[in-house]
Design an enzyme around this catalytic site. Structure first.
Site, PDB file in Angstrom:
ATOM      1  N   LYS A 116       0.826  -1.216   0.000  1.00 46.02           N
ATOM      2  CA  LYS A 116       0.000   0.000   0.000  1.00 46.02           C
ATOM      3  C   LYS A 116       0.852   1.255   0.000  1.00 46.02           C
ATOM      4  O   LYS A 116       0.426   2.306  -0.496  1.00 46.02           O
ATOM      5  CB  LYS A 116      -0.935   0.001   1.215  1.00 46.02           C
ATOM      6  CG  LYS A 116      -1.868  -1.211   1.270  1.00 46.02           C
ATOM      7  CD  LYS A 116      -2.689  -1.370   0.004  1.00 46.02           C
ATOM      8  CE  LYS A 116      -3.234  -2.771  -0.153  1.00 46.02           C
ATOM      9  NZ  LYS A 116      -3.868  -3.018  -1.448  1.00 46.02           N
ATOM     10  N   GLY A 164      -7.675  -3.238   2.787  1.00 46.73           N
ATOM     11  CA  GLY A 164      -9.021  -3.680   3.117  1.00 46.73           C
ATOM     12  C   GLY A 164      -9.325  -3.515   4.597  1.00 46.73           C
ATOM     13  O   GLY A 164     -10.148  -4.228   5.151  1.00 46.73           O
ATOM     14  N   GLU A 200      -0.806   8.498   8.031  1.00 46.55           N
ATOM     15  CA  GLU A 200      -1.615   9.468   7.291  1.00 46.55           C
ATOM     16  C   GLU A 200      -2.507  10.232   8.256  1.00 46.55           C
ATOM     17  O   GLU A 200      -2.879   9.711   9.309  1.00 46.55           O
ATOM     18  CB  GLU A 200      -2.589   8.750   6.333  1.00 46.55           C
ATOM     19  CG  GLU A 200      -2.004   8.148   5.116  1.00 46.55           C
ATOM     20  CD  GLU A 200      -3.062   7.416   4.269  1.00 46.55           C
ATOM     21  OE1 GLU A 200      -2.697   7.020   3.177  1.00 46.55           O
ATOM     22  OE2 GLU A 200      -4.226   7.256   4.701  1.00 46.55           O
ATOM     23  N   LYS A 237     -18.258  -4.660   4.408  1.00 51.77           N
ATOM     24  CA  LYS A 237     -19.332  -3.876   3.804  1.00 51.77           C
ATOM     25  C   LYS A 237     -20.662  -4.591   3.993  1.00 51.77           C
ATOM     26  O   LYS A 237     -20.732  -5.819   3.911  1.00 51.77           O
ATOM     27  CB  LYS A 237     -19.044  -3.669   2.311  1.00 51.77           C
ATOM     28  CG  LYS A 237     -17.781  -2.842   2.086  1.00 51.77           C
ATOM     29  CD  LYS A 237     -17.280  -2.909   0.658  1.00 51.77           C
ATOM     30  CE  LYS A 237     -15.945  -2.174   0.563  1.00 51.77           C
ATOM     31  NZ  LYS A 237     -15.259  -2.467  -0.723  1.00 51.77           N
ATOM     32  N   GLU A 273     -10.094   2.816  -4.721  1.00 51.11           N
ATOM     33  CA  GLU A 273     -10.849   3.277  -3.542  1.00 51.11           C
ATOM     34  C   GLU A 273     -10.430   4.680  -3.148  1.00 51.11           C
ATOM     35  O   GLU A 273      -9.233   4.969  -3.083  1.00 51.11           O
ATOM     36  CB  GLU A 273     -10.475   2.413  -2.331  1.00 51.11           C
ATOM     37  CG  GLU A 273     -11.207   1.142  -2.172  1.00 51.11           C
ATOM     38  CD  GLU A 273     -10.736   0.444  -0.893  1.00 51.11           C
ATOM     39  OE1 GLU A 273     -10.318   1.106   0.085  1.00 51.11           O
ATOM     40  OE2 GLU A 273     -10.777  -0.791  -0.889  1.00 51.11           O
ATOM     41  N   GLU A 286      -6.560   2.937  -1.905  1.00 51.18           N
ATOM     42  CA  GLU A 286      -5.871   1.767  -2.455  1.00 51.18           C
ATOM     43  C   GLU A 286      -6.511   1.314  -3.759  1.00 51.18           C
ATOM     44  O   GLU A 286      -7.601   1.773  -4.111  1.00 51.18           O
ATOM     45  CB  GLU A 286      -5.804   0.617  -1.439  1.00 51.18           C
ATOM     46  CG  GLU A 286      -7.069   0.335  -0.666  1.00 51.18           C
ATOM     47  CD  GLU A 286      -6.823  -0.648   0.493  1.00 51.18           C
ATOM     48  OE1 GLU A 286      -7.136  -1.834   0.322  1.00 51.18           O
ATOM     49  OE2 GLU A 286      -6.333  -0.235   1.568  1.00 51.18           O
ATOM     50  N   ASN A 288      -7.704  -2.184  -5.792  1.00 55.88           N
ATOM     51  CA  ASN A 288      -7.943  -3.619  -5.679  1.00 55.88           C
ATOM     52  C   ASN A 288      -7.876  -4.230  -7.070  1.00 55.88           C
ATOM     53  O   ASN A 288      -8.453  -3.709  -8.012  1.00 55.88           O
ATOM     54  CB  ASN A 288      -9.299  -3.873  -5.046  1.00 55.88           C
ATOM     55  CG  ASN A 288      -9.348  -3.306  -3.644  1.00 55.88           C
ATOM     56  OD1 ASN A 288      -8.454  -3.552  -2.840  1.00 55.88           O
ATOM     57  ND2 ASN A 288     -10.351  -2.512  -3.354  1.00 55.88           N
ATOM     58  N   ARG A 290      -8.962  -7.208  -8.167  1.00 47.31           N
ATOM     59  CA  ARG A 290      -9.820  -8.382  -8.344  1.00 47.31           C
ATOM     60  C   ARG A 290     -11.241  -7.951  -8.698  1.00 47.31           C
ATOM     61  O   ARG A 290     -11.579  -6.777  -8.596  1.00 47.31           O
ATOM     62  CB  ARG A 290      -9.874  -9.159  -7.036  1.00 47.31           C
ATOM     63  CG  ARG A 290     -10.394  -8.247  -5.924  1.00 47.31           C
ATOM     64  CD  ARG A 290     -10.609  -8.916  -4.601  1.00 47.31           C
ATOM     65  NE  ARG A 290     -11.370  -8.052  -3.711  1.00 47.31           N
ATOM     66  CZ  ARG A 290     -10.877  -7.074  -2.997  1.00 47.31           C
ATOM     67  NH1 ARG A 290      -9.585  -6.815  -3.043  1.00 47.31           N
ATOM     68  NH2 ARG A 290     -11.650  -6.328  -2.227  1.00 47.31           N
ATOM     69  N   VAL A 293     -16.843  -8.180  -4.456  1.00 50.30           N
ATOM     70  CA  VAL A 293     -18.136  -8.710  -4.016  1.00 50.30           C
ATOM     71  C   VAL A 293     -19.276  -7.847  -4.581  1.00 50.30           C
ATOM     72  O   VAL A 293     -20.281  -8.361  -5.061  1.00 50.30           O
ATOM     73  CB  VAL A 293     -18.214  -8.732  -2.469  1.00 50.30           C
ATOM     74  CG1 VAL A 293     -19.595  -9.166  -2.004  1.00 50.30           C
ATOM     75  CG2 VAL A 293     -17.139  -9.636  -1.879  1.00 50.30           C
TER      76      VAL A 293
HETATM   77  C1  MV4 Z   1      -8.643   5.733   5.974  1.00 49.16           C
HETATM   78  C2  MV4 Z   1      -9.744   6.330   6.588  1.00 49.16           C
HETATM   79  C3  MV4 Z   1      -9.612   7.636   7.017  1.00 49.16           C
HETATM   80  N1  MV4 Z   1      -8.442   8.302   6.835  1.00 49.16           N
HETATM   81  N2  MV4 Z   1      -7.512   6.434   5.820  1.00 49.16           N
HETATM   82  C4  MV4 Z   1     -10.552   1.389   5.442  1.00 49.16           C
HETATM   83  C5  MV4 Z   1     -10.280   0.363   4.412  1.00 49.16           C
HETATM   84  C6  MV4 Z   1      -8.993   0.703   3.786  1.00 49.16           C
HETATM   85  N3  MV4 Z   1      -9.099   0.635   2.370  1.00 49.16           N
HETATM   86  C7  MV4 Z   1      -8.694   2.096   4.238  1.00 49.16           C
HETATM   87  N4  MV4 Z   1      -9.747   2.488   5.131  1.00 49.16           N
HETATM   88  C8  MV4 Z   1      -9.818   3.740   5.631  1.00 49.16           C
HETATM   89  N5  MV4 Z   1      -8.686   4.480   5.524  1.00 49.16           N
HETATM   90  C9  MV4 Z   1      -7.432   7.693   6.225  1.00 49.16           C
HETATM   91  N6  MV4 Z   1      -6.301   8.376   6.051  1.00 49.16           N
HETATM   92  C10 MV4 Z   1     -10.913   5.610   6.707  1.00 49.16           C
HETATM   93  C11 MV4 Z   1     -10.966   4.314   6.229  1.00 49.16           C
HETATM   94  C12 MV4 Z   1     -12.248   3.664   6.324  1.00 49.16           C
HETATM   95  C13 MV4 Z   1     -12.874   3.374   7.554  1.00 49.16           C
HETATM   96  C14 MV4 Z   1     -12.281   3.643   8.785  1.00 49.16           C
HETATM   97  C15 MV4 Z   1     -12.922   3.348   9.962  1.00 49.16           C
HETATM   98  C16 MV4 Z   1     -14.195   2.769   9.954  1.00 49.16           C
HETATM   99  C17 MV4 Z   1     -14.805   2.488   8.767  1.00 49.16           C
HETATM  100  C18 MV4 Z   1     -14.161   2.786   7.557  1.00 49.16           C
HETATM  101  C19 MV4 Z   1     -14.800   2.512   6.365  1.00 49.16           C
HETATM  102  C20 MV4 Z   1     -14.190   2.797   5.174  1.00 49.16           C
HETATM  103  C21 MV4 Z   1     -12.914   3.376   5.156  1.00 49.16           C
END
Ligand code: MV4
Length: 457
Positions: A116, A164, A200, A237, A273, A286, A288, A290, A293
């Site tokens: 990542k 993820g 971050e 999700k 994403e 990020e 993905n 693939r 779902v």
């Molecule tokens: C974050 C974020 C907020 N700030 N990064 C979750 C999955 C992965 N792809 C990255 N994710 C997140 N990264 C920063 N800098 C919020 C999420 C996030 C999340 C965090 C807490 C609870 C639910 C969430 C749902 C989607 C994404």
């Protein structure tokens, strides 16, 4: 096109891929574990190869056994579905070494995007906006504190090898940082054998929006719009919808996603994403590599079969779509039906399904491997079905999903599903108005159990 494909997966996605193969005139072989000997995919496939016992580590995650099965049946390509080996660059390379086409990007692209921190650097170079923070892994607690002080709290410490939602810790104040930093590194070492982490700014009150891409092996790519996946519990999700953005804001994010993917030589179906904040600014998270779902909602608003397109691209066929051929029509909403008990912290609640009556009706799609008499075992993830509906507008789509869920009968000793919880979300006033962020599920859960502490993994 391929003559024979090996499906290296189970459950609803194995059936989804199998059906695409049938429609394209491709012969199918499916791998299975002991627990899945009586599965619908095994029954429907032209051939089935048992590759090991129930534990996924010794079956669906056993790259050597999958490749041996492909050799045995004479398959030319392997479709990995999602989960299991689908994002394993080493597996993609083993396929190539054995003369098999892996349905997905090249092993080099997969490896670059699985890291990542590397994905972040590549996307920044392609001009995508990122959450404020460090592009390179942060090697000491002191440097983590310096980055955090610069971008401001709260921050999030993420494992470079994670993704993820795995291997990340939210840090709300400088006092918490040293321990959180050390803990995330140690956990990443255990989980991934790689303790590199980056830091971050943690963006709150944002929506989780993803862009669906399709890129061929000739440098062409199109986007198929967006999905909103903000309704999540601990990064699982629960509900996904398309589109996520109004046409006016779609173009910038979709073009950025496409530029990033084409820049790194991405091929196949992929998802970029983003977090979209209250001011509609977007930040890359990020990529993905693939089929996901939630791909059905994109299929329903575009009319494009993403698994068909994966096979065409993998076979080297140039993209059959130009961007202007792709029209987004109406609204699609999907919910996941997991065999879990929402009243017991979403604990797995497997068992035999005495009754299993899926919904029907107009513009209603059910992707499932379940049937009456099916034994849901404890070995794999708890997704039993996905219910997706399409309608001309969001309100009608939500009504249609409620109607469909009202028809779904699933029962058996000990069996519980997430349907009651999904129905609570569909009932929520803010959700109905489309005013929600990744905080929605926690708000609903905290309203039900005010004593429970809020947890962000
Ligand atoms: C974050 C974020 C907020 N700030 N990064 C979750 C999955 C992965 N792809 C990255 N994710 C997140 N990264 C920063 N800098 C919020 C999420 C996030 C999340 C965090 C807490 C609870 C639910 C969430 C749902 C989607 C994404």
């Amino acid at each position: 096109m391929f003559e024979k494909v090996l499906i290296a997966n189970r459950g609803e996605i194995a059936l989804r891929v199998l059906r695409a193969c049938r429609e394209l005139g491709i012969r199918t072989a499916v791998v299975y574990s002991t627990a899945d000997a009586d599965s619908a995919a095994v029954r429907l496939a032209d051939e089935a190869v048992r590759i090991g016992p129930s534990a996924s580590r010794r079956s669906y995650l056993n790259a050597a056994a999958v490749v041996e099965a492909a050799r045995k049946v004479g398959a030319q390509a392997v479709h990995p579905g999602y989960g299991f080996l689908s994002e394993d660059a080493d597996f993609a390379e083993i396929c190539a070494d054995n003369g098999l086409t892996f349905v997905g990007p090249s092993p080099q692209v997969m490896a670059a995007l699985a890291d990542k921190s590397s994905a972040r650097a590549l996307m920044r170079r392609a001009g995508l906006p990122l959450p404020p923070g460090a592009v390179q892994p942060v090697p000491t607690a002191a440097e983590a504190a310096a980055v955090a002080a610069e971008v401001g709290y709260p921050v999030i410490v993420k494992a470079a090898a994670g993704g993820g939602g795995r291997g990340m810790t939210v840090v709300r104040s400088p006092a918490e940082l040293p321990r959180a930093y050390a803990r995330t590194r140690a956990a990443a070492q255990v989980a991934f054998g790689d303790d590199r982490v980056y830091v971050e700014r943690y963006l709150t009150d944002a929506r989780h929006v993803e862009v669906q891409l399709l890129c061929d092996s000739h440098g062409n790519g199109v986007h198929l719009g967006t999905r909103d996946c903000s309704v999540q519990r601990r990064h699982q999700k629960l509900i996904e919808e398309a589109p996520a953005l109004a046409p006016a804001t779609l173009d910038a994010i979709a073009q950025a996603a496409l530029r990033g993917a084409l820049d790194v030589g991405f091929t196949g179906a992929g998802t970029v994403e983003f977090l979209v904040d209250a001011e509609e600014r977007f930040h890359f998270l990020e990529i993905n590599c693939r089929i996901q779902v939630e791909h059905p909602v994109t299929e329903m608003v575009t009319g494009i079969d993403l698994v068909h397109e994966q096979f065409h691209v993998a076979a080297g066929v140039p993209l059959r779509w130009r961007q202007q051929d792709i029209r987004l029509t109406g609204v699609a909403v999907e919910c996941r039906v997991n065999v879990e008990d929402p009243d017991r912290g979403f604990a797995p609640a497997p068992g035999r399904l005495d009754r299993f009556v899926p919904p029907g009706g107009p513009f209603t799609r059910v992707d499932t491997h379940g049937h009456a008499g099916y034994l849901v075992g404890p070995y794999y993830d708890s997704l039993l079905a996905k219910v997706a509906v399409w309608a001309p507008d969001r309100e009608l789509a939500l009504n249609r999903l409620e109607r469909a869920l009202g028809e779904f009968e699933i029962s058996g000793p000990g069996v519980r599903t997430t349907i009651p919880f999904v129905r609570r979300v569909l009932d929520d006033a803010d959700f109905r108005k489309g005013r929600y962020t990744t905080g929605l599920v926690d708000r609903l859960l905290n309203a039900a159990n005010p004593g429970e502490p809020r947890r962000t993994r």
